[in-house]
Design a protein around this motif. Structure first.
Motif, PDB file in Angstrom:
ATOM      1  N   MET A   1       0.845  -1.176   0.000  1.00 47.67           N
ATOM      2  CA  MET A   1       0.000   0.000   0.000  1.00 47.67           C
ATOM      3  C   MET A   1       0.893   1.242   0.000  1.00 47.67           C
ATOM      4  SD  MET A   1      -2.779   1.740   2.629  1.00 47.67           S
ATOM      5  CE  MET A   1      -2.856   0.489   3.791  1.00 47.67           C
ATOM      6  N   ILE A   2       0.499   2.241  -0.766  1.00 48.28           N
ATOM      7  CA  ILE A   2       1.247   3.486  -0.860  1.00 48.28           C
ATOM      8  C   ILE A   2       0.352   4.610  -0.350  1.00 48.28           C
ATOM      9  CG2 ILE A   2       2.405   5.106  -2.401  1.00 48.28           C
ATOM     10  CD1 ILE A   2       2.788   2.687  -4.310  1.00 48.28           C
ATOM     11  N   ARG A   3       0.881   5.334   0.618  1.00 48.23           N
ATOM     12  CA  ARG A   3       0.138   6.470   1.170  1.00 48.23           C
ATOM     13  C   ARG A   3       1.023   7.703   1.104  1.00 48.23           C
ATOM     14  NH1 ARG A   3      -1.591   5.293   6.897  1.00 48.23           N
ATOM     15  NH2 ARG A   3       0.596   4.805   7.066  1.00 48.23           N
ATOM     16  N   LEU A   4       0.431   8.812   0.666  1.00 51.42           N
ATOM     17  CA  LEU A   4       1.142  10.079   0.548  1.00 51.42           C
ATOM     18  C   LEU A   4       0.486  11.088   1.480  1.00 51.42           C
ATOM     19  CD1 LEU A   4       3.352  11.698  -0.957  1.00 51.42           C
ATOM     20  CD2 LEU A   4       1.571  12.336  -2.603  1.00 51.42           C
ATOM     21  N   PHE A   5       1.237  11.528   2.468  1.00 54.25           N
ATOM     22  CA  PHE A   5       0.759  12.533   3.415  1.00 54.25           C
ATOM     23  C   PHE A   5       1.141  13.900   2.854  1.00 54.25           C
ATOM     24  CE2 PHE A   5       1.438   8.659   5.743  1.00 54.25           C
ATOM     25  CZ  PHE A   5       0.443   8.627   6.707  1.00 54.25           C
ATOM     26  N   ILE A   6       0.149  14.771   2.696  1.00 51.82           N
ATOM     27  CA  ILE A   6       0.388  16.073   2.070  1.00 51.82           C
ATOM     28  C   ILE A   6      -0.248  17.204   2.868  1.00 51.82           C
ATOM     29  CG2 ILE A   6       0.466  15.064  -0.255  1.00 51.82           C
ATOM     30  CD1 ILE A   6      -2.354  16.509  -0.626  1.00 51.82           C
ATOM     31  N   LYS A   7       0.228  18.412   2.565  1.00 52.12           N
ATOM     32  CA  LYS A   7      -0.419  19.662   2.972  1.00 52.12           C
ATOM     33  C   LYS A   7      -0.846  20.321   1.666  1.00 52.12           C
ATOM     34  CE  LYS A   7       2.353  20.154   7.133  1.00 52.12           C
ATOM     35  NZ  LYS A   7       3.379  20.942   7.838  1.00 52.12           N
ATOM     36  N   SER A  24       1.715   6.692 -13.328  1.00 55.15           N
ATOM     37  CA  SER A  24       0.495   5.882 -13.123  1.00 55.15           C
ATOM     38  C   SER A  24       0.597   4.994 -11.880  1.00 55.15           C
ATOM     39  CB  SER A  24       0.199   5.035 -14.356  1.00 55.15           C
ATOM     40  OG  SER A  24       0.017   5.853 -15.492  1.00 55.15           O
ATOM     41  N   ILE A  25       1.199   5.535 -10.832  1.00 60.74           N
ATOM     42  CA  ILE A  25       1.321   4.823  -9.560  1.00 60.74           C
ATOM     43  C   ILE A  25       0.089   5.134  -8.722  1.00 60.74           C
ATOM     44  CG2 ILE A  25       2.671   4.611  -7.431  1.00 60.74           C
ATOM     45  CD1 ILE A  25       5.141   5.450  -9.197  1.00 60.74           C
ATOM     46  N   GLN A  26      -0.576   4.103  -8.252  1.00 61.96           N
ATOM     47  CA  GLN A  26      -1.764   4.298  -7.427  1.00 61.96           C
ATOM     48  C   GLN A  26      -1.352   4.497  -5.980  1.00 61.96           C
ATOM     49  OE1 GLN A  26      -4.536   1.121  -8.099  1.00 61.96           O
ATOM     50  NE2 GLN A  26      -5.173   1.965 -10.051  1.00 61.96           N
ATOM     51  N   TYR A  27      -1.986   5.441  -5.317  1.00 61.53           N
ATOM     52  CA  TYR A  27      -1.658   5.764  -3.941  1.00 61.53           C
ATOM     53  C   TYR A  27      -2.870   6.421  -3.278  1.00 61.53           C
ATOM     54  CZ  TYR A  27      -1.143  10.374  -6.019  1.00 61.53           C
ATOM     55  OH  TYR A  27      -1.385  11.538  -6.706  1.00 61.53           O
ATOM     56  N   GLU A  28      -2.830   6.442  -1.973  1.00 61.95           N
ATOM     57  CA  GLU A  28      -3.860   7.126  -1.194  1.00 61.95           C
ATOM     58  C   GLU A  28      -3.272   8.446  -0.713  1.00 61.95           C
ATOM     59  OE1 GLU A  28      -6.353   6.581   2.979  1.00 61.95           O
ATOM     60  OE2 GLU A  28      -4.904   5.060   2.397  1.00 61.95           O
TER      61      GLU A  28
END
Length: 80
Positions: A1-7, A24-28
């Motif tokens: 699973m890929i998760r990206l924490f952003i502001k 085309s990388i899927q992430y949350e």
């Protein structure tokens, strides 16, 4: 699973999103401004309050630009 924490207002975060989308990388995406739990988790896993932070199956890269993301991605891809 890929998760990206952003502001949302963070230019480095937008660059990370663009880098992932271009490949085309899927992430949350987790908005750490709108979601306090996501913020707390980001700080816990990265040890800092700066964004972006990416979590790829438990491997963490924090406060990065596209060059660091590419290097990180290549390193973890070669380990699979």
């Amino acid at each position: 699973m890929i998760r990206l924490f952003i502001k949302p207002y963070c230019p480095w975060c937008h660059k990370a999103v663009n880098w992932l989308d271009a490949r085309s990388i899927q992430y949350e995406t987790l908005d750490v401004i709108a979601d306090r739990e996501a913020y707390d988790e980001m700080v816990k896993i990265s040890g800092q309050t700066l964004a972006p932070v990416i979590d790829v199956d438990g491997k963490i890269l924090a406060d990065f630009g596209p060059e660091q993301l590419e290097k990180f991605w290549n390193e973890i891809s070669s380990q699979k």
